[in-house]
Design a protein around this motif. Structure first.
Motif, short mmCIF file in Angstrom:
data_model
loop_
_atom_site.label_atom_id
_atom_site.label_comp_id
_atom_site.label_asym_id
_atom_site.label_seq_id
_atom_site.Cartn_x
_atom_site.Cartn_y
_atom_site.Cartn_z
N SER A 140 5.67 13.43 10.88
CA SER A 140 6.86 12.55 10.49
C SER A 140 6.99 11.09 10.78
N ARG A 141 6.50 11.01 12.07
CA ARG A 141 6.45 9.56 12.60
C ARG A 141 5.27 8.87 12.19
N GLU A 142 4.20 9.60 11.77
CA GLU A 142 3.15 8.99 11.20
C GLU A 142 3.24 8.51 9.89
N ILE A 143 4.29 9.31 9.04
CA ILE A 143 4.73 8.96 7.80
C ILE A 143 5.55 7.63 7.72
N ILE A 144 6.44 7.74 8.63
CA ILE A 144 7.34 6.35 8.72
C ILE A 144 6.67 5.31 9.00
N GLU A 145 5.51 5.47 10.00
CA GLU A 145 4.86 4.07 10.43
C GLU A 145 4.03 3.75 8.82
N LEU A 146 3.75 4.57 8.16
CA LEU A 146 2.90 4.26 7.18
C LEU A 146 3.70 3.68 6.08
N ILE A 147 5.05 4.11 5.78
CA ILE A 147 5.90 3.54 4.93
C ILE A 147 5.91 2.13 5.42
N LEU A 148 6.34 1.82 6.61
CA LEU A 148 6.53 0.35 7.08
C LEU A 148 5.27 -0.46 7.13
N GLU A 149 4.17 0.20 7.29
CA GLU A 149 2.82 -0.57 6.96
C GLU A 149 2.41 -1.10 5.54
N ILE A 150 2.86 -0.10 4.73
CA ILE A 150 2.84 -0.44 3.25
C ILE A 150 3.69 -1.50 2.81
N GLN A 151 5.01 -1.47 3.42
CA GLN A 151 6.12 -2.50 3.10
C GLN A 151 5.34 -3.85 3.53
N LYS A 152 4.96 -3.75 4.62
CA LYS A 152 4.42 -5.02 5.39
C LYS A 152 3.13 -5.54 4.69
N LYS A 153 2.29 -4.63 4.29
CA LYS A 153 1.14 -4.97 3.67
C LYS A 153 1.00 -5.46 2.37
N PHE A 154 1.73 -4.51 1.48
CA PHE A 154 1.84 -4.66 -0.04
C PHE A 154 3.09 -5.38 -0.40
N LYS A 155 3.89 -5.71 0.71
CA LYS A 155 5.19 -6.24 0.25
C LYS A 155 5.86 -5.52 -0.93
N THR A 156 6.12 -4.27 -1.07
CA THR A 156 6.44 -3.53 -1.82
C THR A 156 8.28 -3.14 -1.81
N THR A 157 8.70 -2.87 -2.90
CA THR A 157 10.35 -2.84 -2.77
C THR A 157 10.31 -1.07 -2.85
N SER A 158 11.03 -0.54 -1.78
CA SER A 158 11.12 1.04 -1.95
C SER A 158 12.40 1.39 -1.89
N ILE A 159 12.51 2.49 -2.45
CA ILE A 159 13.91 3.42 -2.48
C ILE A 159 13.49 4.69 -1.53
N ILE A 160 14.08 5.06 -0.57
CA ILE A 160 13.51 6.29 0.14
C ILE A 160 14.64 7.21 0.02
N ILE A 161 14.43 8.29 -0.23
CA ILE A 161 15.44 9.61 -0.39
C ILE A 161 15.10 10.22 1.02
N THR A 162 16.13 10.45 1.83
CA THR A 162 15.79 11.33 3.00
C THR A 162 17.08 12.09 3.60
N HIS A 163 16.69 13.14 4.50
CA HIS A 163 17.73 13.68 5.20
C HIS A 163 17.66 13.42 6.57
N ASP A 164 16.30 12.79 6.88
CA ASP A 164 15.71 12.40 8.05
C ASP A 164 16.50 11.33 8.60
N LEU A 165 17.36 11.38 9.76
CA LEU A 165 17.99 10.35 10.13
C LEU A 165 17.05 9.13 11.11
N ALA A 166 15.87 9.76 11.55
CA ALA A 166 15.00 8.73 12.11
C ALA A 166 14.23 8.26 11.13
N CYS A 167 13.87 8.64 10.07
CA CYS A 167 13.03 7.91 8.98
C CYS A 167 14.13 6.93 8.57
#
Lengths: 252, 258
Positions: free
Chosen positions: B193-220
């Motif tokens: 989970s942590r790896e996926i979260i880091e990947l989401i942040l990395e993608i936002q930083k690298k590709f300047k993407t706009t995202s909507i994240i649907i989750t139940h995971d409070l850490a995420c």
């Protein structure tokens, strides 16, 4: 009864709309040639062993079973003609189509149903890929083309099975057997029987795709899609056959 | 119309702080079950919006409406100023080519290898690309999610986390400006989970993407969300950053986040 009728009409309406989309999509550019060829291979080539065995047994059994009755009238020499006519006009198209309904229609229903419930069809759609054109058009075209070829192949194998059956009780030359077969055949026997197999193929693909594309309720839905694809396709084959026989009777 | 949509999106994308996604009074019902009862939200360029809510509250329905997988009953959904509820199929596909979607279970095509999963998506959307260009994009996209070695594997041979990463690589291969994540960490162990979260942040930083994240995971939600919204009874019940919501005066919101 009322509810059952209502459900049936809704189902027929839904299949009609699904079919009308097929005719719209088929004329659009960017036809998925690779997927169509792959489906032809899966539907046609991979059904050959099953069709071969069934057709051979059909021809053989039909010959053996009809021999005593024909012998009573001293008409044993008519067996090759009678067997080939029965096979080409009715038995090979219907039995092959039923085998295809069991093997192909259920396979398509289960495959597309599984893709539907695991969101693979949605994934295609959000990737701007038309899932109907990629999955449905290719499969329906492949069944429409492959089922008649399989039926033609089943005719030949069935007639050869008949030759083996005839040879169990006496020696008949293969060339003589086939010349007797072709002497008894006319275009009127072959053409309507071949035409109806295109409709068999179309409905086998259409019903399988429709059931799979509309599968719901997870894995249970996949099972239901596969099962109802076989039932509906088999029923459709008998209905088309009945209509085809009536039309043949009227026009030929 | 397609060209107009493209240029409208490009204009919008070049302007910083512009609203890229906007829901205006969106309603959706399934029979008597009203799932969305007037959703209003907006996401700015480069922002990660996290949507939280109880199961069945309509979070996934909302993002499926955004890509036209589900038709809304009422309301507008604007993507870079274009109301997607008014578009036909081919116009909608122009928008979809700018949106990557990560499904809950990856939704990988299970009859294809990982390479074919990515090639299929890219080749259908960029017909002018040569085979070599497609291959290098596939490798690059898999490297971005750290899974270059899985290129020849079938989806059935991958673990849950790997499937999600391949799903993300497939979403990234069309170089989307918007990424929608549907439960990106569900069913994964804490480390993955942590790896996926880091990947989401990395993608936002690298590709300047706009995202909507649907989750139940409070850490995420806490780590990835620039803005967090909570759906309750078909409407946005609370909005703000994670910290402010954690200290909210609303008892229900506080209990949801603890």
């Amino acid at each position: 009864m009322k509810i059952y009728l209502r459900k049936t009409f809704i189902e027929v309406g839904s299949i009609t709309l699904f079919a009308s989309r097929f005719f719209k999509e088929i004329f659009r550019p960017d036809f998925e040639v690779k997927e169509f060829i792959r489906q032809c291979r899966v539907i046609g080539y991979k059904s050959l062993p099953l069709v071969s065995i069934t057709a051979f047994i059909m021809g053989l059994v039909l010959t053996i079973q009809s021999r005593p009755a024909m012998a009573k009238f001293g008409a044993e020499s008519w067996i090759p003609g009678m067997v080939s006519l029965s096979l080409i006009r009715e038995i090979a198209p219907v039995i092959t189509a039923l085998i295809c309904a069991g093997k192909i229609s259920s396979g398509i229903g289960a495959e597309l149903g599984s893709m539907k419930v695991t969101e693979q069809i949605d994934a295609m759609e959000v990737s701007a890929i038309n899932p109907y054109r990629y999955l449905v058009v290719t499969r329906i075209l492949a069944t429409t083309l492959m089922v008649p070829i399989l039926v033609f192949y089943a005719d030949l194998i069935g007639i050869y099975g008949g030759y083996i059956g005839v040879n169990m009780h006496g020696e008949v030359n293969l060339t003589r057997y086939f010349s007797q077969v072709f002497e008894s055949l006319e275009f009127v026997d072959v053409i309507p029987a071949t035409l109806k197999t295109f409709f068999f193929g179309f409905f086998i693909g259409m019903i399988g795709c429709h059931k799979g594309f509309n599968a719901t309720s997870g894995t249970e839905g996949v099972g239901k899609a596969a099962n109802s694809a076989v039932v509906s396709a088999s029923l459709a084959i008998f209905i088309i056959d009945m209509i085809a026989v009536q039309l043949t009777d009227l026009f030929f | 119309m397609t060209k107009e949509i493209n240029s409208a999106i490009k204009d919008q994308m070049t302007t910083v702080d512009q609203t890229v996604i906007e829901f205006k009074n969106v309603y959706k019902s399934f029979g008597n079950n009203a799932v969305l009862r007037g959703i209003n939200l907006s996401v700015k360029k480069g922002e990660n919006l996290v949507i939280l809510g109880r199961s069945g509250s309509g979070k996934s329905i909302a993002i499926k409406c955004l890509v036209g997988l589900i038709k809304t009953d009422k309301g507008k959904i604007l993507v870079s100023g274009t109301d997607i509820t008014q578009l036909n199929e081919s116009e909608l596909n122009t928008i979809r080519r700018r949106v990557g979607f990560l499904f809950q279970n990856g939704a990988l095509y299970d009859s294809m290898t990982v390479r074919e999963n990515l090639t299929f998506t890219l080749a259908h959307n960029n017909k002018e690309l040569t085979a070599d260009e497609v291959e290098s994009s596939v490798v690059e996209s898999l490297e971005n999610v750290g899974l270059a070695e899985a290129i020849n594997q079938m989806p059935s041979e991958l673990s849950g986390g790997m499937r999600k990463r391949v799903g993300l690589a497939r979403a990234l291969i069309i170089k989307p400006e918007i990424i929608l994540y549907d439960e990106p960490t569900s069913g994964l162990d804490p480390i993955t989970s942590r790896e996926i979260i880091e990947l989401i942040l990395e993608i936002q930083k690298k590709f300047k993407t706009t995202s909507i994240i649907i989750t139940h995971d409070l850490a995420c939600a806490k780590l990835t969300g620039n803005n967090v919204m909570i759906i309750k009874d078909g409407v946005i019940h609370a909005e703000g950053n994670y910290e402010s919501l954690s200290n909210s005066n609303d008892k229900w919101v506080r209990s949801f986040l603890t």
